[in-house]
Design an enzyme around this catalytic site. Structure first.
Site, PDB file in Angstrom:
ATOM      1  N   HIS A   1      32.674  -3.924  22.252  1.00 32.01           N
ATOM      2  CA  HIS A   1      33.386  -2.754  22.753  1.00 32.01           C
ATOM      3  C   HIS A   1      32.830  -2.404  24.138  1.00 32.01           C
ATOM      4  O   HIS A   1      31.692  -2.760  24.479  1.00 32.01           O
ATOM      5  CB  HIS A   1      33.199  -1.575  21.814  1.00 32.01           C
ATOM      6  CG  HIS A   1      33.904  -1.714  20.504  1.00 32.01           C
ATOM      7  ND1 HIS A   1      34.215  -0.639  19.713  1.00 32.01           N
ATOM      8  CD2 HIS A   1      34.365  -2.811  19.835  1.00 32.01           C
ATOM      9  CE1 HIS A   1      34.832  -1.046  18.617  1.00 32.01           C
ATOM     10  NE2 HIS A   1      34.921  -2.365  18.663  1.00 32.01           N
TER      11      HIS A   1
ATOM     12  N   CYS B   1      34.081   5.095  19.239  1.00 28.12           N
ATOM     13  CA  CYS B   1      34.140   4.886  17.798  1.00 28.12           C
ATOM     14  C   CYS B   1      32.733   5.133  17.242  1.00 28.12           C
ATOM     15  O   CYS B   1      31.768   5.253  18.008  1.00 28.12           O
ATOM     16  CB  CYS B   1      34.609   3.460  17.491  1.00 28.12           C
ATOM     17  SG  CYS B   1      33.372   2.189  17.835  1.00 28.12           S
TER      18      CYS B   1
ATOM     19  N   GLU C   1      31.629   0.268  25.537  1.00 28.47           N
ATOM     20  CA  GLU C   1      30.370   1.004  25.616  1.00 28.47           C
ATOM     21  C   GLU C   1      29.180   0.111  25.298  1.00 28.47           C
ATOM     22  O   GLU C   1      28.152   0.167  25.984  1.00 28.47           O
ATOM     23  CB  GLU C   1      30.386   2.193  24.636  1.00 28.47           C
ATOM     24  CG  GLU C   1      31.468   3.217  24.909  1.00 28.47           C
ATOM     25  CD  GLU C   1      32.783   2.941  24.195  1.00 28.47           C
ATOM     26  OE1 GLU C   1      33.566   3.888  24.038  1.00 28.47           O
ATOM     27  OE2 GLU C   1      33.039   1.786  23.785  1.00 28.47           O
TER      28      GLU C   1
ATOM     29  N   CYS D   1      30.047   2.693  18.617  1.00 31.94           N
ATOM     30  CA  CYS D   1      29.677   2.923  20.015  1.00 31.94           C
ATOM     31  C   CYS D   1      28.904   4.222  20.189  1.00 31.94           C
ATOM     32  O   CYS D   1      27.955   4.281  20.971  1.00 31.94           O
ATOM     33  CB  CYS D   1      30.917   2.897  20.893  1.00 31.94           C
ATOM     34  SG  CYS D   1      31.660   1.250  20.974  1.00 31.94           S
TER      35      CYS D   1
END
Length: 156
Positions: free
Chosen positions: A53, A83, A55, A86
């Protein structure tokens, strides 16, 4: 630079890399001392890595660039509310602050709905939907005790 400038960079990364096929429409930057020290964009589908992801990628880049696992003093700018994975990565990195643009409801509108993960994580472990077994706890605890007694351990 201001929050808006750093956020525009995160949004720019989201747009450029999602349109090029790297992954979903998410971007992030890590800023320390007024400078971008890490950038990331969603690479889940292009790297076959469900943890890639934006991040997480930006945190990895920042830590590599700074030579540390501790991002105290840093701010993470992310094009969307993180999410649970993250968010935990940001917390583990010890960033001082986080700014986000779109929220989780905006993401859900385009079929990136993390609500089930938020619900699952909040449940007691024995109540989760994911079948879970506690196996060889004493052996794992022995490793913990050995590490804890190590005089040269690096705590984090």
């Amino acid at each position: 630079m201001k929050d808006e400038d750093f956020m525009r960079r995160a949004i720019e990364l989201a747009r450029a890399h999602s349109m090029s096929g790297a992954g979903g429409p998410f971007g992030a930057v890590v800023v320390k001392d007024g400078k971008i020290v890490g950038e990331g964009w969603n690479r889940v589908t292009s790297t076959n890595d469900p943890t890639a992801h934006a991040e997480v990628v930006a945190i990895r880049e920042a830590c590599k660039a700074l030579g540390t696992f501790d991002l105290t003093g840093a701010t993470v700018y992310t094009s969307c509310e993180p999410c649970p994975m993250c968010l935990c990565a940001i917390l583990w990195a010890r960033a001082d602050r986080m700014c986000y643009a779109a929220n989780r409801r905006d993401a859900a509108e385009i079929e990136f709905d993390d609500e089930a993960f938020y619900v699952e994580v909040a449940k007691d472990i024995d109540k989760r939907d994911l079948p879970t077994s506690n196996v060889l706890r004493d052996e794992a605890r022995a490793v913990f005790a050995e590490w804890f007694a190590k005089p040269d351990k690096v705590a984090y």
